[in-house]
Design a protein around this motif. Structure first.
Motif, PDB file in Angstrom:
ATOM      1  N   LEU A  14      17.546 -88.820  34.768  1.00 52.42           N
ATOM      2  CA  LEU A  14      18.018 -88.007  35.887  1.00 52.42           C
ATOM      3  C   LEU A  14      16.923 -87.895  36.929  1.00 52.42           C
ATOM      4  O   LEU A  14      15.739 -88.124  36.624  1.00 52.42           O
ATOM      5  CB  LEU A  14      18.377 -86.593  35.403  1.00 52.42           C
ATOM      6  CG  LEU A  14      19.200 -86.452  34.133  1.00 52.42           C
ATOM      7  CD1 LEU A  14      19.328 -84.980  33.748  1.00 52.42           C
ATOM      8  CD2 LEU A  14      20.572 -87.075  34.297  1.00 52.42           C
ATOM      9  N   ASP A  15      17.283 -87.510  38.163  1.00 54.31           N
ATOM     10  CA  ASP A  15      16.252 -87.169  39.131  1.00 54.31           C
ATOM     11  C   ASP A  15      15.902 -85.690  38.967  1.00 54.31           C
ATOM     12  O   ASP A  15      16.440 -85.005  38.087  1.00 54.31           O
ATOM     13  CB  ASP A  15      16.657 -87.535  40.561  1.00 54.31           C
ATOM     14  CG  ASP A  15      17.772 -86.661  41.135  1.00 54.31           C
ATOM     15  OD1 ASP A  15      18.181 -85.665  40.481  1.00 54.31           O
ATOM     16  OD2 ASP A  15      18.241 -86.954  42.246  1.00 54.31           O
ATOM     17  N   ALA A  16      15.017 -85.184  39.819  1.00 54.35           N
ATOM     18  CA  ALA A  16      14.545 -83.797  39.689  1.00 54.35           C
ATOM     19  C   ALA A  16      15.670 -82.788  39.829  1.00 54.35           C
ATOM     20  O   ALA A  16      15.614 -81.694  39.264  1.00 54.35           O
ATOM     21  CB  ALA A  16      13.460 -83.511  40.730  1.00 54.35           C
ATOM     22  N   GLY A  17      16.733 -83.158  40.540  1.00 53.55           N
ATOM     23  CA  GLY A  17      17.860 -82.262  40.721  1.00 53.55           C
ATOM     24  C   GLY A  17      18.918 -82.385  39.640  1.00 53.55           C
ATOM     25  O   GLY A  17      19.960 -81.747  39.717  1.00 53.55           O
ATOM     26  N   GLY A  18      18.672 -83.223  38.640  1.00 51.88           N
ATOM     27  CA  GLY A  18      19.615 -83.386  37.544  1.00 51.88           C
ATOM     28  C   GLY A  18      20.728 -84.380  37.813  1.00 51.88           C
ATOM     29  O   GLY A  18      21.722 -84.407  37.097  1.00 51.88           O
ATOM     30  N   ILE A  19      20.553 -85.247  38.843  1.00 51.55           N
ATOM     31  CA  ILE A  19      21.563 -86.248  39.169  1.00 51.55           C
ATOM     32  C   ILE A  19      21.259 -87.529  38.392  1.00 51.55           C
ATOM     33  O   ILE A  19      20.134 -88.037  38.444  1.00 51.55           O
ATOM     34  CB  ILE A  19      21.574 -86.568  40.678  1.00 51.55           C
ATOM     35  CG1 ILE A  19      21.722 -85.285  41.503  1.00 51.55           C
ATOM     36  CG2 ILE A  19      22.675 -87.572  41.010  1.00 51.55           C
ATOM     37  CD1 ILE A  19      22.973 -84.508  41.249  1.00 51.55           C
ATOM     38  N   GLN A  21      20.510 -91.163  37.264  1.00 55.81           N
ATOM     39  CA  GLN A  21      20.008 -92.345  37.959  1.00 55.81           C
ATOM     40  C   GLN A  21      20.293 -93.622  37.181  1.00 55.81           C
ATOM     41  O   GLN A  21      20.252 -94.703  37.736  1.00 55.81           O
ATOM     42  CB  GLN A  21      18.497 -92.220  38.187  1.00 55.81           C
ATOM     43  CG  GLN A  21      18.093 -90.988  38.983  1.00 55.81           C
ATOM     44  CD  GLN A  21      18.730 -90.950  40.351  1.00 55.81           C
ATOM     45  OE1 GLN A  21      18.517 -91.829  41.173  1.00 55.81           O
ATOM     46  NE2 GLN A  21      19.538 -89.930  40.609  1.00 55.81           N
ATOM     47  N   GLY A  22      20.533 -93.490  35.894  1.00 54.71           N
ATOM     48  CA  GLY A  22      20.830 -94.671  35.088  1.00 54.71           C
ATOM     49  C   GLY A  22      20.395 -94.497  33.654  1.00 54.71           C
ATOM     50  O   GLY A  22      19.900 -93.445  33.249  1.00 54.71           O
ATOM     51  N   ILE A  77      18.728 -92.956  48.018  1.00 48.75           N
ATOM     52  CA  ILE A  77      20.104 -93.026  48.509  1.00 48.75           C
ATOM     53  C   ILE A  77      20.945 -92.021  47.721  1.00 48.75           C
ATOM     54  O   ILE A  77      20.615 -91.686  46.584  1.00 48.75           O
ATOM     55  CB  ILE A  77      20.696 -94.444  48.380  1.00 48.75           C
ATOM     56  CG1 ILE A  77      20.651 -94.913  46.917  1.00 48.75           C
ATOM     57  CG2 ILE A  77      19.993 -95.425  49.267  1.00 48.75           C
ATOM     58  CD1 ILE A  77      21.403 -96.180  46.679  1.00 48.75           C
ATOM     59  N   ASN A  78      22.005 -91.554  48.338  1.00 44.07           N
ATOM     60  CA  ASN A  78      22.901 -90.620  47.675  1.00 44.07           C
ATOM     61  C   ASN A  78      23.842 -91.413  46.783  1.00 44.07           C
ATOM     62  O   ASN A  78      24.754 -92.095  47.265  1.00 44.07           O
ATOM     63  CB  ASN A  78      23.690 -89.811  48.720  1.00 44.07           C
ATOM     64  CG  ASN A  78      24.570 -88.765  48.077  1.00 44.07           C
ATOM     65  OD1 ASN A  78      24.715 -88.708  46.859  1.00 44.07           O
ATOM     66  ND2 ASN A  78      25.168 -87.926  48.901  1.00 44.07           N
ATOM     67  N   LEU A  79      23.621 -91.328  45.466  1.00 46.61           N
ATOM     68  CA  LEU A  79      24.419 -92.118  44.535  1.00 46.61           C
ATOM     69  C   LEU A  79      25.889 -91.697  44.512  1.00 46.61           C
ATOM     70  O   LEU A  79      26.742 -92.452  44.050  1.00 46.61           O
ATOM     71  CB  LEU A  79      23.818 -92.042  43.127  1.00 46.61           C
ATOM     72  CG  LEU A  79      22.451 -92.702  42.979  1.00 46.61           C
ATOM     73  CD1 LEU A  79      21.938 -92.574  41.555  1.00 46.61           C
ATOM     74  CD2 LEU A  79      22.497 -94.165  43.388  1.00 46.61           C
ATOM     75  N   GLU A 164      31.412 -90.408  35.694  1.00 41.76           N
ATOM     76  CA  GLU A 164      32.304 -91.287  34.935  1.00 41.76           C
ATOM     77  C   GLU A 164      31.682 -92.668  34.799  1.00 41.76           C
ATOM     78  O   GLU A 164      31.744 -93.290  33.729  1.00 41.76           O
ATOM     79  CB  GLU A 164      33.664 -91.388  35.634  1.00 41.76           C
ATOM     80  CG  GLU A 164      34.502 -90.128  35.511  1.00 41.76           C
ATOM     81  CD  GLU A 164      35.747 -90.162  36.375  1.00 41.76           C
ATOM     82  OE1 GLU A 164      36.813 -89.819  35.856  1.00 41.76           O
ATOM     83  OE2 GLU A 164      35.640 -90.519  37.576  1.00 41.76           O
ATOM     84  N   ASP A 165      31.061 -93.160  35.884  1.00 42.05           N
ATOM     85  CA  ASP A 165      30.446 -94.479  35.846  1.00 42.05           C
ATOM     86  C   ASP A 165      29.320 -94.526  34.812  1.00 42.05           C
ATOM     87  O   ASP A 165      29.149 -95.522  34.122  1.00 42.05           O
ATOM     88  CB  ASP A 165      29.931 -94.868  37.236  1.00 42.05           C
ATOM     89  CG  ASP A 165      29.465 -96.314  37.281  1.00 42.05           C
ATOM     90  OD1 ASP A 165      30.226 -97.202  36.832  1.00 42.05           O
ATOM     91  OD2 ASP A 165      28.346 -96.559  37.756  1.00 42.05           O
TER      92      ASP A 165
END
Length: 200
Positions: A14-19, A21-22, A77-79, A164-165
Motif C-alpha cells: 500500500l502507499d502511505a494513505g493505504g491505497i 499499489q500492487g 498517478i491516481n490509480l 476488485e482488480d
C-alpha cells in the motif's frame, strides 16, 4: 513470491494513505524493510527473512515480513483513474468461471474470452465488451451479436474497481489481505458477494 509449503504467497503493498499499489514478492518487501520505508503493517508476519551476521553484535539479521505493508509516499498517478489491464485470468475470476451464455462452470484452461459485440463489427477489447464463454457457446455465437444469435447474456460485464482488480490479479490471497480488500469493495460487487458467501 513467498513459498509456504507448495503455496506461493504475495505481500500486498500500500502507499502511505493505504491505497493498494500492487503485489510484491519477499525480496521486494525485504528491501522496503531494510530501507526503513515501511510505515506500518497489517496482518500477521508470514515469513522470516534471514541476512548476514552483524560484526558489531555477532547476531544474524532477521526481518519478519507482514502480509500487508504500507510504504512511505503516495503514488505519482491516481490509480483510481487507471483502467485495469485485462487478462483472461482476471476475466475468468471476474465472471466466476461461468459461461456468460449457458451458465456452465468452465475450467480456466477451457474458458474463452468472448467479444459480446464481435471485433469485426467494431466491438472493443474492453472490460465492458468481454465475458468468459465455453467453447461451444463461443462457436455457436460466432461472428454475431448475442441478439442475432438468439443467446441471452446471463450476467452483465463490468470494469473492476482498484480493489476488485487487486483481488482479480492476486493468487493465494491470505485471509487478512482479503479482509482488507473486501472492506473497500463497492457494495454491488460480485466479488463481495462471493467473499460474504465464503466467510459465512
Amino acid at each position: 513470491m513467498i513459498l509456504k509449503g507448495e503455496i506461493v504467497l504475495s505481500i500486498l503493498k500500500l502507499d502511505a494513505g493505504g491505497i493498494p499499489q500492487g503485489w510484491v514478492n519477499a525480496e521486494e518487501a525485504t528491501k522496503h524493510y531494510a530501507e526503513k520505508s515501511v510505515l506500518w503493517t497489517l496482518g500477521e508476519p508470514i515469513i522470516q527473512m534471514r541476512g548476514g551476521i552483524s560484526r558489531a553484535s555477532g547476531f544474524q539479521s532477521l526481518i519478519e515480513l507482514h502480509s500487508i505493508i504500507a510504504i512511505r509516499g503516495t503514488a505519482k498517478i491516481n490509480l483510481f483513474d487507471v483502467v485495469p489491464v485485462i487478462t483472461k485470468h482476471k476475466l475468468f475470476k471476474r465472471d466466476r468461471g461461468l459461461c456468460a451464455y449457458c451458465g456452465d462452470a468452465i475450467h480456466e484452461n477451457q474458458a474463452e474470452a468472448e467479444h459480446i459485440i464481435p471485433n469485426s463489427r467494431g466491438g472493443k477489447y474492453s472490460w465492458m465488451n468481454l465475458v468468459i464463454s465455453c467453447r461451444p457457446c463461443n462457436q455457436h455465437k460466432g461472428n454475431r451479436t448475442p441478439e442475432q444469435a438468439g443467446m441471452d447474456l446471463l450476467y452483465t460485464p463490468y470494469m473492476p474497481s482498484l480493489y476488485e482488480d487487486m483481488i482479480l490479479k492476486g493468487r493465494n490471497i491470505l485471509a487478512d489481505q482479503m479482509d482488507f480488500l473486501a472492506a473497500n469493495l463497492p457494495k454491488n460487487s460480485r466479488l463481495l458477494d462471493a467473499y460474504i458467501r465464503e466467510v459465512n
